[in-house]
Design a protein around this motif. Structure first.
Motif, short mmCIF file in Angstrom:
data_model
loop_
_atom_site.label_atom_id
_atom_site.label_comp_id
_atom_site.label_asym_id
_atom_site.label_seq_id
_atom_site.Cartn_x
_atom_site.Cartn_y
_atom_site.Cartn_z
N THR A 185 0.85 -1.19 0.00
CA THR A 185 0.00 0.00 0.00
C THR A 185 0.88 1.24 0.00
O THR A 185 1.68 1.44 0.93
CB THR A 185 -0.91 0.02 1.24
OG1 THR A 185 -1.70 -1.16 1.25
CG2 THR A 185 -1.82 1.23 1.22
N LEU A 186 0.75 2.04 -1.04
CA LEU A 186 1.52 3.28 -1.15
C LEU A 186 0.64 4.49 -0.90
O LEU A 186 -0.48 4.56 -1.41
CB LEU A 186 2.15 3.41 -2.54
CG LEU A 186 3.32 2.49 -2.90
CD1 LEU A 186 3.86 2.86 -4.27
CD2 LEU A 186 4.43 2.56 -1.85
N ARG A 187 1.17 5.43 -0.16
CA ARG A 187 0.48 6.71 0.08
C ARG A 187 1.18 7.78 -0.75
O ARG A 187 2.40 7.98 -0.65
CB ARG A 187 0.53 7.07 1.56
CG ARG A 187 -0.20 8.35 1.91
CD ARG A 187 -0.16 8.62 3.40
NE ARG A 187 -1.12 9.64 3.76
CZ ARG A 187 -0.81 10.95 3.88
NH1 ARG A 187 0.42 11.37 3.64
NH2 ARG A 187 -1.75 11.82 4.22
N ASN A 188 0.37 8.47 -1.56
CA ASN A 188 0.89 9.53 -2.44
C ASN A 188 2.06 9.04 -3.28
O ASN A 188 2.99 9.79 -3.58
CB ASN A 188 1.31 10.75 -1.61
CG ASN A 188 0.13 11.43 -0.96
OD1 ASN A 188 -1.00 11.31 -1.42
ND2 ASN A 188 0.37 12.15 0.13
N ARG A 189 2.04 7.75 -3.64
CA ARG A 189 3.03 7.14 -4.54
C ARG A 189 4.45 7.23 -3.99
O ARG A 189 5.42 7.04 -4.74
CB ARG A 189 2.96 7.79 -5.92
CG ARG A 189 1.61 7.63 -6.60
CD ARG A 189 1.50 8.46 -7.87
NE ARG A 189 2.48 8.09 -8.88
CZ ARG A 189 2.34 7.08 -9.74
NH1 ARG A 189 1.24 6.32 -9.70
NH2 ARG A 189 3.27 6.81 -10.64
N GLY A 204 -10.56 3.33 4.14
CA GLY A 204 -10.20 4.61 4.75
C GLY A 204 -11.28 5.04 5.71
O GLY A 204 -12.44 4.61 5.62
N LEU A 205 -10.90 5.89 6.64
CA LEU A 205 -11.83 6.43 7.64
C LEU A 205 -12.02 7.92 7.40
O LEU A 205 -11.03 8.65 7.27
CB LEU A 205 -11.28 6.19 9.05
CG LEU A 205 -12.09 6.84 10.18
CD1 LEU A 205 -13.33 6.01 10.49
CD2 LEU A 205 -11.24 7.02 11.43
N VAL A 288 -6.11 2.19 6.18
CA VAL A 288 -4.76 2.70 5.96
C VAL A 288 -4.66 4.22 5.84
O VAL A 288 -3.55 4.76 5.72
CB VAL A 288 -4.16 2.04 4.70
CG1 VAL A 288 -3.99 0.54 4.92
CG2 VAL A 288 -5.01 2.31 3.47
N GLU A 289 -5.77 4.91 5.85
CA GLU A 289 -5.76 6.38 5.71
C GLU A 289 -6.99 6.93 6.39
O GLU A 289 -8.03 6.28 6.47
CB GLU A 289 -5.75 6.77 4.23
CG GLU A 289 -5.72 8.26 3.94
CD GLU A 289 -4.34 8.90 4.10
OE1 GLU A 289 -4.24 10.15 3.98
OE2 GLU A 289 -3.37 8.16 4.32
N GLY A 337 0.82 1.95 10.04
CA GLY A 337 1.44 3.04 9.30
C GLY A 337 0.46 4.08 8.79
O GLY A 337 0.85 4.95 8.00
N ALA A 338 -0.80 4.02 9.22
CA ALA A 338 -1.82 4.92 8.69
C ALA A 338 -1.56 6.37 9.07
O ALA A 338 -1.03 6.68 10.14
CB ALA A 338 -3.20 4.49 9.20
N THR A 339 -1.95 7.26 8.17
CA THR A 339 -1.80 8.70 8.37
C THR A 339 -3.18 9.35 8.42
O THR A 339 -4.09 8.96 7.71
CB THR A 339 -0.98 9.33 7.23
OG1 THR A 339 0.33 8.78 7.24
CG2 THR A 339 -0.88 10.84 7.38
N ILE A 340 -3.30 10.37 9.28
CA ILE A 340 -4.52 11.18 9.36
C ILE A 340 -4.26 12.50 8.64
O ILE A 340 -3.28 13.20 8.94
CB ILE A 340 -4.92 11.47 10.81
CG1 ILE A 340 -5.08 10.17 11.61
CG2 ILE A 340 -6.21 12.28 10.87
CD1 ILE A 340 -5.18 10.40 13.11
N TYR A 341 -5.14 12.83 7.71
CA TYR A 341 -5.06 14.13 7.03
C TYR A 341 -6.07 15.06 7.67
O TYR A 341 -7.28 14.75 7.74
CB TYR A 341 -5.37 13.97 5.54
CG TYR A 341 -5.45 15.28 4.77
CD1 TYR A 341 -4.29 15.97 4.41
CD2 TYR A 341 -6.68 15.81 4.41
CE1 TYR A 341 -4.36 17.16 3.70
CE2 TYR A 341 -6.76 17.00 3.69
CZ TYR A 341 -5.60 17.68 3.34
OH TYR A 341 -5.67 18.86 2.64
N LEU A 342 -5.58 16.21 8.17
CA LEU A 342 -6.45 17.24 8.73
C LEU A 342 -6.45 18.41 7.75
O LEU A 342 -5.41 19.06 7.56
CB LEU A 342 -5.95 17.70 10.09
CG LEU A 342 -5.91 16.66 11.21
CD1 LEU A 342 -5.26 17.23 12.46
CD2 LEU A 342 -7.30 16.16 11.54
N PRO A 343 -7.58 18.70 7.09
CA PRO A 343 -7.62 19.82 6.15
C PRO A 343 -7.33 21.14 6.85
O PRO A 343 -7.36 21.23 8.09
CB PRO A 343 -9.06 19.77 5.61
CG PRO A 343 -9.53 18.38 5.91
CD PRO A 343 -8.86 17.98 7.17
#
Length: 613
Positions: A185-189, A204-205, A288-289, A337-343
């Motif tokens: 699983t790749l995040r942002n390549r 994803g959540l 994963v995200e 390894g999951a990442t949380i994106y906060l806008p």
């Protein structure tokens, strides 16, 4: 004389008074709040558990000492049937202790969406096994296999790919138990965030953290479909009805206040994630995200950022840009390894949830003149006109959640949500069609509008005229919505002059925000092509009632559009697409924030907006 004790039942939002010595389970039942009590109050089933946040109950009974662990007792957990009220109390009732759940608005009007530039990509790889003549490290084997697998039209710069350390800890055993086949699983390549068995679905959540409610969504990252959704009351309610109260709580508890509110929020999110995952047989390593949105205060508390400066003029956010945080760093139980994106946030009281709402509503390239508002404890507004975009926030307060209302409560079974007055008759509708126990925000708004239309309220909010349900005079006047004989609480459910004033303050703040933005743009309400209404309260709001009391402009009904929880939709879009994330970040950079209090005519506009017109 027996002491009268006031009990604040959260997250229901119901407030009652009982005599000292009253059994807590009986007190809840008298208020119409039904706790699960399978054993009828004998104390042996453990289903009527509550958490005491403030105040004093009688000592633990031997039954409680048997049923509750030391850790639970230390957390303030009590069995309501075993406890007597000794002082004013703040009680938190967990969802499992309520016989019927509260109503949570997690739906929204979704439009077609093309998830360009996916954030997460999966590659099923067949990796050559290690041998005595081939001693390449596992990661080198994976990158070599990936280089051969990646399609020519989308070449990968494999030399720049890095791997998350915690994810790497699963790699060696997985390769050797899966016959050297796996899903990378790749995040942002560019970052390897998970190693899973070949073909394992990826999820994803998306989470929308409101001041009052939390909504979460599990999304299939391959198809973009939402496979599960759930909601809960924000457990921070017990520490303050609104964000200012919670900031004050954190300031008053400098050693552990922020950690407490953050911990309760993470705990609730983890419970929701576990429930949804269990119901769909999903392992957390497959999630994963994540994208999490909320107002600026909720954003900061979730991330563990300081909030004192949000409560002091000039009310500044710590960070406005988007954040990428490892889920494990916040204790959120997703893939290792999951990442949380906060806008991005826009300002101190216009947060990432408003950005997400605009994304979810498709308001990123607006050519019409329109206003979009997300109504809640804090209401955020945006005005689009001739290529410009202004935004502001209005402290509408918790009245629309039933707070500060005499018989107010949140939207739960038995709450009055609709009111109609026809001559001498008063018609009500309750959530769940149950016997009434209180009135929620949409119901009190209806009641004010109906009394105004019936000539029972002056523009200043004073009761006037005559009606069989109107009693008292002056500041003591009140309108009986439900007589005691038809109320589950056994007493009249009323709307007081103070209740009317609370709605005036809330609606006045929103209308003032609208008028200030219109003034800044140099236009009139009649120039608006559309008013878009989002948010949990906006879902159930009767637009005609809101117009009748002057909360919203008097425009044709066709110009209004209610879209539900658009912030949740926006969060899901950003979960799937880097393009949507860039749109959100661009939107936040180019919006013009308007500080209402600095507008030269704000005081005059606000005073005018308080009037019931």
């Amino acid at each position: 004389m027996s002491l009268s004790c006031h009990i604040d039942l959260q997250p229901i939002g119901k407030r009652i008074s009982v005599l000292a010595g009253t059994n807590l389970l009986d007190a809840c039942q008298q208020a119409g709040v039904e706790l699960v009590a399978l054993c009828g109050g004998a104390g042996v089933c453990g289903t009527c558990r509550v958490r005491v946040l403030k105040g004093q109950l009688s000592d633990h009974t031997p039954t409680e000492l048997d049923e509750l662990s030391p850790a639970e007792r230390a957390q303030g957990i009590r069995q309501a049937c075993q406890a007597e009220v000794l002082s004013d109390l703040v009680i938190e009732i967990p969802p499992e202790s309520l016989s019927a759940p509260q109503r949570l608005s997690i739906e929204g009007q979704e439009a077609e969406f093309d998830p360009q530039e996916p954030v997460i990509q999966a590659f099923d790889l067949i990796v050559p096994p290690a041998t005595l003549t081939d001693l390449r490290p596992d990661t080198t084997r994976i990158l070599d296999a990936l280089r051969e697998t990646a399609v020519a039209s989308q070449p990968l710069a494999t030399e720049t790919i890095r791997f998350d350390l915690e994810a790497l800890k699963t790699l060696a055993p997985l390769l050797r138990t899966q016959d050297w086949r796996l899903r990378l699983t790749l995040r942002n390549r560019s970052e390897g965030v998970a190693f899973l068995p070949a073909g394992a679905p990826l999820y994803g959540l998306a989470a929308d953290i409101g001041t009052t409610k939390i909504a979460v969504y599990l999304v299939d990252l391959a198809s973009g479909a939402t496979i599960a959704k759930g909601g809960a009351m924000n457990p921070q309610i017990a520490y303050g009805e609104d964000i200012i109260s919670r900031i004050r709580y954190i300031n008053d508890h400098p050693t552990d206040g922020l950690a407490t509110l953050q911990g309760r929020l993470i705990e609730s999110l983890n419970d929701l994630i576990a429930d949804l995952s269990r119901s769909h047989n999903i392992d957390r390593q497959q999630i994963v995200e994540a994208v999490v949105v909320g107002n600026t205060a909720m954003h900061h508390i979730f991330a563990g950022l300081p909030v004192r400066q949000l409560g002091d003029s000039p009310y500044m956010a710590t960070v406005g840009e988007a954040l990428h945080i490892k889920a494990r760093d916040l204790g959120l139980r997703l893939a290792d390894g999951a990442t949380i994106y906060l806008p991005p946030n826009i300002a101190g009281f216009v947060g990432a949830d408003h950005v997400a709402m605009l994304i979810g509503a498709g308001l990123t390239n607006v050519t019409d003149t329109l206003i979009a508002l997300d109504i809640g404890t804090n209401t955020e507004l945006s005005l689009f006109h001739r290529g410009r975009h202004w935004t502001c926030s209005c402290p509408s307060g918790p009245a629309f959640e039933g707070a500060h209302i005499e018989d107010g409560m949140r939207a739960a079974p038995g709450a009055i949500e609709r009111v109609r007055i026809e001559g001498d008759h008063v018609q009500i509708h309750t959530i769940g069609n149950l016997d009434p126990i209180g009135i929620c925000g949409s119901g009190i708004l209806d009641a004010v509008a109906e009394c105004k239309k019936a000539g029972l309220l002056t523009p200043r909010g004073a009761f006037t005229g005559s009606h069989p349900r109107l009693r008292g005079s002056g500041g003591n006047a009140e309108f009986v919505l439900v007589p005691a004989a038809k109320s589950k609480t056994g007493r009249d459910l009323r709307m007081t002059r103070k209740d009317v004033n609370e709605i005036q303050l809330a609606k006045g703040a929103i209308r003032a925000g609208i008028e200030v933005l219109l003034d800044v743009a140099g236009i009139q309400a009649a120039d608006l092509h559309q008013i878009v209404i989002a948010g949990a309260f906006g879902t159930y709001l009767d637009v005609d009632s809101a117009v009748a009391i002057g909360m919203l402009p008097r425009l044709e009904r066709s110009r209004y559009r209610q879209i539900g929880n658009a912030a949740g939709i926006g969060a899901r879009r950003m979960l799937l697409s880097q393009t949507q994330r860039r749109l959100a970040e661009s939107l936040a950079r180019h919006v013009e924030f308007v500080e209402l209090a600095k507008h030269p005519s704000f005081t005059k506009i606000y005073s005018r907006s308080l009037v019931l017109i």
